[in-house]
Design a protein around this motif. Structure first.
Motif, mmCIF file in Angstrom:
data_model
loop_
_atom_site.group_PDB
_atom_site.id
_atom_site.type_symbol
_atom_site.label_atom_id
_atom_site.label_comp_id
_atom_site.label_asym_id
_atom_site.label_seq_id
_atom_site.Cartn_x
_atom_site.Cartn_y
_atom_site.Cartn_z
ATOM 1 N N ASN A 46 -7.190 -6.847 3.932
ATOM 2 C CA ASN A 46 -6.529 -5.589 4.340
ATOM 3 C C ASN A 46 -5.278 -5.760 5.183
ATOM 4 O OD1 ASN A 46 -8.766 -4.283 3.222
ATOM 5 N ND2 ASN A 46 -9.890 -4.501 5.148
ATOM 6 N N THR A 47 -4.429 -6.702 4.828
ATOM 7 C CA THR A 47 -3.155 -6.792 5.545
ATOM 8 C C THR A 47 -2.022 -6.470 4.567
ATOM 9 O OG1 THR A 47 -3.054 -9.139 5.028
ATOM 10 C CG2 THR A 47 -3.910 -8.560 7.192
ATOM 11 N N GLN A 48 -0.832 -6.229 5.137
ATOM 12 C CA GLN A 48 0.326 -5.974 4.273
ATOM 13 C C GLN A 48 0.583 -7.172 3.376
ATOM 14 O OE1 GLN A 48 3.689 -4.069 6.605
ATOM 15 N NE2 GLN A 48 2.349 -4.689 8.262
ATOM 16 N N LEU A 49 0.350 -8.365 3.937
ATOM 17 C CA LEU A 49 0.563 -9.589 3.167
ATOM 18 C C LEU A 49 -0.377 -9.625 1.954
ATOM 19 C CD1 LEU A 49 1.755 -12.498 2.874
ATOM 20 C CD2 LEU A 49 -0.117 -13.284 4.306
ATOM 21 N N THR A 50 -1.639 -9.325 2.209
ATOM 22 C CA THR A 50 -2.630 -9.339 1.134
ATOM 23 C C THR A 50 -2.231 -8.343 0.039
ATOM 24 O OG1 THR A 50 -4.292 -9.886 2.750
ATOM 25 C CG2 THR A 50 -5.106 -9.033 0.682
ATOM 26 N N ARG A 51 -1.782 -7.179 0.478
ATOM 27 C CA ARG A 51 -1.413 -6.151 -0.510
ATOM 28 C C ARG A 51 -0.197 -6.600 -1.319
ATOM 29 N NH1 ARG A 51 -3.505 -2.844 3.795
ATOM 30 N NH2 ARG A 51 -1.512 -2.597 4.849
ATOM 31 N N ARG A 52 0.774 -7.220 -0.634
ATOM 32 C CA ARG A 52 1.966 -7.673 -1.372
ATOM 33 C C ARG A 52 1.592 -8.771 -2.374
ATOM 34 N NH1 ARG A 52 5.645 -11.922 -0.649
ATOM 35 N NH2 ARG A 52 5.150 -12.348 1.543
ATOM 36 N N LEU A 53 0.789 -9.744 -1.894
ATOM 37 C CA LEU A 53 0.433 -10.853 -2.783
ATOM 38 C C LEU A 53 -0.358 -10.345 -3.991
ATOM 39 C CD1 LEU A 53 -0.512 -13.488 -0.060
ATOM 40 C CD2 LEU A 53 1.468 -13.575 -1.578
ATOM 41 N N LYS A 54 -1.149 -9.339 -3.745
ATOM 42 C CA LYS A 54 -1.939 -8.755 -4.841
ATOM 43 C C LYS A 54 -0.991 -8.114 -5.864
ATOM 44 C CE LYS A 54 -6.391 -6.652 -5.244
ATOM 45 N NZ LYS A 54 -7.447 -5.943 -4.604
ATOM 46 N N ARG A 55 -0.030 -7.351 -5.323
ATOM 47 C CA ARG A 55 0.960 -6.701 -6.220
ATOM 48 C C ARG A 55 1.708 -7.741 -7.036
ATOM 49 N NH1 ARG A 55 2.499 -3.684 -1.777
ATOM 50 N NH2 ARG A 55 4.348 -4.959 -1.467
ATOM 51 N N GLU A 56 2.006 -8.862 -6.388
ATOM 52 C CA GLU A 56 2.780 -9.908 -7.061
ATOM 53 C C GLU A 56 1.885 -10.802 -7.921
ATOM 54 O OE1 GLU A 56 4.804 -11.932 -3.864
ATOM 55 O OE2 GLU A 56 6.053 -10.204 -3.402
ATOM 56 N N GLY A 57 0.600 -10.491 -7.971
ATOM 57 C CA GLY A 57 -0.335 -11.266 -8.783
ATOM 58 C C GLY A 57 -0.572 -12.665 -8.229
ATOM 59 N N ARG A 58 -0.422 -12.831 -6.907
ATOM 60 C CA ARG A 58 -0.523 -14.178 -6.327
ATOM 61 C C ARG A 58 -1.790 -14.395 -5.488
ATOM 62 N NH1 ARG A 58 4.862 -14.704 -3.055
ATOM 63 N NH2 ARG A 58 3.891 -16.661 -2.429
ATOM 64 N N LEU A 59 -2.516 -13.320 -5.220
ATOM 65 C CA LEU A 59 -3.694 -13.459 -4.340
ATOM 66 C C LEU A 59 -4.878 -14.025 -5.123
ATOM 67 C CD1 LEU A 59 -4.556 -12.717 -1.387
ATOM 68 C CD2 LEU A 59 -5.575 -10.673 -2.371
ATOM 69 N N PHE A 60 -5.539 -15.045 -4.557
ATOM 70 C CA PHE A 60 -6.731 -15.588 -5.223
ATOM 71 C C PHE A 60 -7.851 -14.559 -5.169
ATOM 72 C CE2 PHE A 60 -5.708 -20.336 -4.159
ATOM 73 C CZ PHE A 60 -4.698 -20.312 -5.105
ATOM 74 N N GLU A 61 -8.614 -14.531 -6.231
ATOM 75 C CA GLU A 61 -9.762 -13.620 -6.249
ATOM 76 C C GLU A 61 -10.783 -14.116 -5.217
ATOM 77 O OE1 GLU A 61 -12.519 -12.483 -9.724
ATOM 78 O OE2 GLU A 61 -10.431 -12.446 -10.450
ATOM 79 N N ASP A 62 -11.408 -13.220 -4.491
ATOM 80 C CA ASP A 62 -12.387 -13.595 -3.445
ATOM 81 C C ASP A 62 -11.792 -14.559 -2.418
ATOM 82 O OD1 ASP A 62 -14.266 -12.106 -4.724
ATOM 83 O OD2 ASP A 62 -15.135 -13.802 -5.808
#
Ligand code: B12
Ligand code: SF4
Length: 530
Positions: free
Chosen positions: A365-381
């Protein structure tokens, strides 16, 4: 037992275990001074003060004593909670409590951020207990067997209760925490504080702080108090009111305490505040420096640090008697092949001994997490801990996303920085630097018994570090330099010298682990790893 709300309900509160390889768990140093663990579990003591006071409480901190079957057999209900690195140990305590037929209440930062992982608990209390614990109690009154309690509301800190400090044994800890404010006015992209506690720094009143100090004093506590605020100067107007009150109280009680806290770097620009903090014997300040590179600071929205002369800022704070501990991060987008060297120079030149260098962690739940998710870069779990022997804190885990620079380069830079700054020679260079610039007031005067214990600890330290082939010469050189040039800073210097015992062991652990990861990536290739 008919209703859990009844008088005499036995409530077991458990502080689950952290790894001893965490940067923050300097248990070897604790042992030298006769303690078992650095910090007392303030969140749980605060939760205890909000739970029904007709209950009988037992707080077991698994970091200082074993959690036994007898504890569960004694209990009617178990309360537990904590932060991300405690995730696995908290979940296993929930299971164990259930095996003994105890209902479990869970709360605290990680269950609030990732409630999906704690669904096995009977009652899940989100966010600030001041708001949600009364909702839980109301449900208990209705005999509800389970529930989840959340609210968008933030707690009014002027109504906060005094934590149940009576539930711990002070001698187990080096420091006890108290909290003056929650939240921070800034807006750093990677920060979860502002998501959990908001951007308005809410404070207690000076009277509440006096009451907490008085309670600790009456319970016999003396020594180190840590203001666990996210940013102690987040609400400068109010801080200017509480500091004179602390001074008055301390003076009247012959300075039984000294303090530490966390603050943003703009503290260095406010000489008035620095003077007020010096006046009440603040001795340590943790400052989030993150990186000395302005372009990265701008990108990650850490605007408060942009264009700040870090070395001068640290020196200024030091000149008011406060040792600066610094937080640094590697893994930001926009880093380059000079990043590691820049960080090393910043740490060495500013003389920050306790430099916590972490890998960028996209917290839930951080801005970073949201951005990385939008950019398709956040690892699942990416924030679910799987192996607690390796995922301990931000030094050993993190980079839970596809990095902008090759991961291998980041990890190699990481190893390079840690190796350099925790090399004995470089570490003791910084201790000397701090020892020579520090202007401590030392208003807190330990009792005779405490002084004897300190002398004993000093002798043990001399044996451990002073007659050791890696650190011996450096240790004596450091002590002698400071004794001759700035004798008032000798106590602080000895403390920093002692911390090397922990940093040496812990940095080796972090380096070995990262080297394994490097090998692993070299073996399988970065793309496959991602
Ligand atoms: C002081 C502090 C530390 C200290 C001391 C910790 C200690 N032993 O007490 C130190 C420096 C050691 C530390 C280290 C770390 N910390 Co820290 N720390 C804090 C800080 C600033 C204050 C904690 C505190 O005492 N708060 C005051 C109490 C009253 O608040 P609370 O714990 O949230 O409790 C309230 C509610 O949560 C609830 N509650 C809590 N427990 C329970 C239990 C039940 C049953 C119920 C019903 C309710 C309940 O009621 C309380 C009253 O409202 C918080 C931020 C914050 N504002 O809380 C971060 C924080 C807890 N830390 C955090 C992190 C990530 C870490 C590290 C991993 C950081 C790192 N750089 O590696 C390390 C790991 C520690 C380790 N040992 O391995 C995160 C946790 C995020 C998460 N999702 O879990 C936080 C939220 C902020 C942050 N980003 O730094 N930390
Ligand atoms: S200054 Fe610190 S607490 Fe405030 S938003 Fe930035 S990282 Fe978070």
């Amino acid at each position: 037992m008919t209703s859990l709300l009844e008088k005499g309900t036995k409530c077991l509160i458990v502080h689950s275990e952290f790894s001893t390889f965490s940067f923050w768990n300097y248990v070897d140093v604790c042992k030298i001074v006769g303690a078992k663990y650095p910090a007392a579990p303030l969140g749980l003591m605060t939760a205890a003060a909000l739970l029904p006071q007709q209950w009988e409480f037992k707080l077991v901190d698994a970091n200082v004593e074993p959690l036994l079957v007898e504890h569960f057999e004694w209990a009617d209900i178990v309360c537990i909670g904590g932060m991300l690195p405690q995730q696995q140990s908290t979940i296993s305590v929930i299971d164990e409590a259930h095996q003994h037929g105890c209902p479990v209440v869970v709360g605290g930062p990680d269950p609030s951020s990732q409630p999906n992982l704690y669904q096995s608990a009977d009652y899940l209390v989100h966010g600030e207990g001041e708001i949600t614990i009364p909702m839980f109690i109301e449900d208990l009154g209705k005999d509800c067997k389970s529930g989840e309690y959340k609210s968008a509301e933030k707690a009014d800190m002027t109504k906060a209760v005094v934590p149940r400090f009576d539930l711990i044994r002070f001698k187990d800890y080096i420091q006890v925490g108290i909290q003056y404010s929650r939240g921070c006015p800034f807006n750093c992209e990677f920060c979860d504080i502002i998501e959990l506690y908001g951007r308005k720094a809410r404070t207690k009143t000076p009277e509440q702080i006096m009451k907490e100090l008085q309670t600790l004093y009456n319970l016999g506590y003396r020594g180190h108090i840590d203001f666990v605020d996210d940013n102690f100067i987040g609400n400068k107007r109010n801080v200017r009111k509480v500091l004179p009150a602390i001074r008055e109280w301390s003076e009247a009680n012959h300075y039984p305490f000294y303090f530490s806290t966390e603050s943003s770097i703009n503290l260095a620009e406010d000489e008035n505040l620095l003077r007020m903090m010096k006046d009440v014997d603040f001795r340590f300040v943790f400052v989030g420096i993150e990186t000395p590179e302005d372009e990265i600071l701008r990108m990650t929205n850490k605007k408060i640090n942009v264009n700040k002369p870090i070395v001068e800022a640290i020196r200024k704070i030091c000149s008011y008697g406060m040792i600066v501990n610094g937080g640094f991060i590697i893994g930001f987008d926009k880093e380059n092949d000079q990043t590691a060297e820049n960080m090393i120079r910043c740490i060495q030149d500013s003389g920050i001994c306790m430099a916590m260098v972490g890998k960028l962690y996209a917290l839930p739940n951080t801005q970073l997490t949201r951005r990385l998710k939008r950019e398709g870069r956040l690892f699942e779990d990416g924030s679910t801990l799987r192996d607690t022997s390796t995922e301990i804190d931000q030094m050993t885990s993190g980079l839970n996303f596809v990095t902008a620079r090759p991961r291998l380069d980041i990890l190699k830079d990481y190893v390079h920085v840690i190796k350099y700054i925790y090399d004995p020679e470089h570490y003791y260079e910084r201790v000397i630097h701090t020892g020579l610039h520090l202007r401590p007031v030392n208003k807190y005067r330990p009792s005779f018994v405490r002084t004897l214990k300190t002398v004993k600890a000093f002798l043990e330290l001399c044996k451990k570090v002073g007659f050791n082939k890696t650190t011996g010469w450096l240790y004596w050189k450091t002590l002698l330099t400071v004794i001759f040039k700035n004798p008032r800073a000798i106590e602080a210097t000895v403390n920093l010298a002692a911390m090397f015992i922990h940093f040496y062991k812990q940095s080796k652990f972090a380096i070995d682990l990262t080297n394994k990861e490097i090998k692993n990536i070299e073996g399988c290739g970065e793309e496959k790893y991602n």
